[in-house]
Scaffold this motif. Sequence first.
Motif, PDB file in Angstrom:
ATOM      1  N   GLU A 128      35.220  37.419  45.275  1.00  0.00           N
ATOM      2  CA  GLU A 128      35.630  37.670  44.015  1.00  0.00           C
ATOM      3  C   GLU A 128      37.107  37.542  43.694  1.00  0.00           C
ATOM      4  O   GLU A 128      37.870  38.147  44.457  1.00  0.00           O
ATOM      5  N   GLN A 129      37.441  36.763  42.641  1.00  0.00           N
ATOM      6  CA  GLN A 129      38.743  36.615  42.419  1.00  0.00           C
ATOM      7  C   GLN A 129      39.264  37.446  41.388  1.00  0.00           C
ATOM      8  O   GLN A 129      40.516  37.731  41.302  1.00  0.00           O
ATOM      9  N   THR A 175      28.072  40.169  32.880  1.00  0.00           N
ATOM     10  CA  THR A 175      26.857  39.666  33.111  1.00  0.00           C
ATOM     11  C   THR A 175      26.447  40.077  34.659  1.00  0.00           C
ATOM     12  O   THR A 175      25.860  39.400  35.711  1.00  0.00           O
ATOM     13  N   VAL A 176      26.310  41.375  34.536  1.00  0.00           N
ATOM     14  CA  VAL A 176      25.675  42.371  35.884  1.00  0.00           C
ATOM     15  C   VAL A 176      24.385  41.996  36.059  1.00  0.00           C
ATOM     16  O   VAL A 176      23.548  41.971  35.077  1.00  0.00           O
ATOM     17  N   LYS A 177      23.824  41.568  37.283  1.00  0.00           N
ATOM     18  CA  LYS A 177      22.446  41.572  37.639  1.00  0.00           C
ATOM     19  C   LYS A 177      21.710  42.835  37.829  1.00  0.00           C
ATOM     20  O   LYS A 177      22.335  43.586  38.355  1.00  0.00           O
ATOM     21  N   HIS A 193      31.724  44.557  33.468  1.00  0.00           N
ATOM     22  CA  HIS A 193      31.567  43.146  33.756  1.00  0.00           C
ATOM     23  C   HIS A 193      30.186  42.830  32.755  1.00  0.00           C
ATOM     24  O   HIS A 193      29.423  43.598  32.406  1.00  0.00           O
ATOM     25  N   THR A 200      30.700  42.119  40.310  1.00  0.00           N
ATOM     26  CA  THR A 200      30.833  43.636  40.675  1.00  0.00           C
ATOM     27  C   THR A 200      29.846  44.021  41.800  1.00  0.00           C
ATOM     28  O   THR A 200      29.927  45.292  42.373  1.00  0.00           O
ATOM     29  N   ASP A 245      25.768  33.990  41.740  1.00  0.00           N
ATOM     30  CA  ASP A 245      25.529  34.153  40.200  1.00  0.00           C
ATOM     31  C   ASP A 245      26.584  33.339  39.621  1.00  0.00           C
ATOM     32  O   ASP A 245      27.695  34.305  39.272  1.00  0.00           O
ATOM     33  N   SER A 247      26.596  43.040  43.073  1.00  0.00           N
ATOM     34  CA  SER A 247      25.201  43.460  42.779  1.00  0.00           C
ATOM     35  C   SER A 247      24.413  42.705  43.994  1.00  0.00           C
ATOM     36  O   SER A 247      23.518  43.281  44.703  1.00  0.00           O
ATOM     37  N   GLY A 269      39.949  36.558  46.243  1.00  0.00           N
ATOM     38  CA  GLY A 269      40.429  35.222  46.320  1.00  0.00           C
ATOM     39  C   GLY A 269      39.507  34.237  45.723  1.00  0.00           C
ATOM     40  O   GLY A 269      38.611  34.529  45.076  1.00  0.00           O
ATOM     41  N   ASP A 270      40.109  33.056  45.942  1.00  0.00           N
ATOM     42  CA  ASP A 270      39.098  31.900  45.288  1.00  0.00           C
ATOM     43  C   ASP A 270      38.165  31.279  46.385  1.00  0.00           C
ATOM     44  O   ASP A 270      38.347  31.101  47.324  1.00  0.00           O
ATOM     45  N   ALA A 271      36.952  31.678  45.603  1.00  0.00           N
ATOM     46  CA  ALA A 271      35.808  31.022  46.451  1.00  0.00           C
ATOM     47  C   ALA A 271      35.975  29.460  46.944  1.00  0.00           C
ATOM     48  O   ALA A 271      35.307  29.417  47.994  1.00  0.00           O
TER      49      ALA A 271
HETATM   50  C1  LIG Z   1      28.276  35.465  36.608  1.00  0.00           C
HETATM   51  S1  LIG Z   1      29.491  36.712  37.334  1.00  0.00           S
HETATM   52  C2  LIG Z   1      28.920  37.256  38.781  1.00  0.00           C
HETATM   53  C3  LIG Z   1      28.231  38.582  38.203  1.00  0.00           C
HETATM   54  C4  LIG Z   1      27.547  39.441  39.574  1.00  0.00           C
HETATM   55  N1  LIG Z   1      26.269  38.728  39.629  1.00  0.00           N
HETATM   56  C5  LIG Z   1      27.166  40.781  39.222  1.00  0.00           C
HETATM   57  O1  LIG Z   1      26.274  41.125  39.035  1.00  0.00           O
HETATM   58  O2  LIG Z   1      28.196  41.773  38.927  1.00  0.00           O
HETATM   59  C6  LIG Z   1      30.482  35.456  38.236  1.00  0.00           C
HETATM   60  C7  LIG Z   1      31.839  35.674  38.992  1.00  0.00           C
HETATM   61  O3  LIG Z   1      32.381  34.728  39.654  1.00  0.00           O
HETATM   62  C8  LIG Z   1      33.923  35.143  39.500  1.00  0.00           C
HETATM   63  N2  LIG Z   1      34.473  34.038  39.914  1.00  0.00           N
HETATM   64  C9  LIG Z   1      34.680  32.563  39.033  1.00  0.00           C
HETATM   65  N3  LIG Z   1      35.363  31.865  39.627  1.00  0.00           N
HETATM   66  C10 LIG Z   1      35.688  32.207  40.955  1.00  0.00           C
HETATM   67  C11 LIG Z   1      36.376  31.547  42.160  1.00  0.00           C
HETATM   68  N4  LIG Z   1      36.617  30.576  41.903  1.00  0.00           N
HETATM   69  N5  LIG Z   1      36.379  32.336  43.143  1.00  0.00           N
HETATM   70  C12 LIG Z   1      35.964  33.511  43.227  1.00  0.00           C
HETATM   71  N6  LIG Z   1      35.357  34.203  42.325  1.00  0.00           N
HETATM   72  C13 LIG Z   1      35.075  33.583  41.041  1.00  0.00           C
HETATM   73  C14 LIG Z   1      33.984  35.927  38.207  1.00  0.00           C
HETATM   74  O4  LIG Z   1      35.357  36.463  38.244  1.00  0.00           O
HETATM   75  C15 LIG Z   1      32.958  36.739  37.870  1.00  0.00           C
HETATM   76  O5  LIG Z   1      32.985  37.885  38.218  1.00  0.00           O
END
Ligand SMILES: C[S@@+](CC[C@H](N)C(=O)[O-])C[C@H]1O[C@@H](n2cnc3c(N)ncnc32)[C@H](O)[C@@H]1O
Length: 241
Positions: free
Chosen positions: A219-220, A175-177, A173, A201, A46, A203, A28-30
């Motif tokens: 995570e949305q 940008t996986v860390k 994805h 994902t 991240d 991490s 859902g929405d953070a």
């Molecule tokens: C930079 S990525 C994070 C990657 C993560 N660190 C990994 O290793 O997989 C940012 C994530 O935030 C999610 N995102 C963006 N806006 C969001 C929101 N409002 N609510 C929940 N998730 C959100 C995106 O779908 C994305 O997967």
Amino acid sequence: MILGFDPASPAGDTTVARIGNRVTLYRGDAYAIRPTLGWFDADVMDPPYEFRAEGGGHYRKARGGMDQIIDEQLHKGFDHAIINPLLCGAVVVFCHNDQLAKLLPYLDGNFERFALCMWRKKNPQPVANKHYRPDSEFYAHCWSKGYHPQGDLADKARTVDAYSVRGKAKFGHATVKPDAVMDKIIRNVAGESICDPFMGTGSTGVAAVKAGKTFVGIEQNPTHFETACRRIAAAMEGTAQ
Ligand SMILES: C[S@@+](CC[C@H](N)C(=O)[O-])C[C@H]1O[C@@H](n2cnc3c(N)ncnc32)[C@H](O)[C@@H]1O
């Protein structure tokens, strides 16, 4: 893993996955969910970076990950207000070079101290054009009194060297860390409970459960949410992917 809908969700359609008794994951929405979750010892996040995703010259065509970043709007930044010192003892937040000037004053005003730390990529993209090479990513670790960085002297290095995960190929994805970066960060944060409101994902969650911490992630994106559920469940069973 127990999967269900959260009737109390402010966003209405939030899916909740519970993995064991230490992990809860929300799809859902953070911005709607994080304020309802209360206090964590650390928020480790991240969020979407803010930067110019176009460009790259001839090499741009080979960078499929950048197309995915644009498709998923991961280059538009995030609302800093999700970092709330009333809801966490510390925060670790990754950011792009281009957003440092805006993010750091916000952090400095909200926490007692902060350190700017860096993941140095052992396999940076072979491109520079009219800028520096993309061989490092910044993260700030900020803390309030009592939540200062943990670990031995080696752990307290401000830099961590690791290979970039070619995440698109491995977890779908861009940008996986890397595990090595997240393991170090989790060793550095004080306390037992960790929240990642932009978990991608999963991490952060993988590193958190390996360290025996409790973890809540948001995570949305449904596909990334499913990947996070799978990765974190595997980490709990000791078969991290
Ligand atoms: C930079 S990525 C994070 C990657 C993560 N660190 C990994 O290793 O997989 C940012 C994530 O935030 C999610 N995102 C963006 N806006 C969001 C929101 N409002 N609510 C929940 N998730 C959100 C995106 O779908 C994305 O997967």
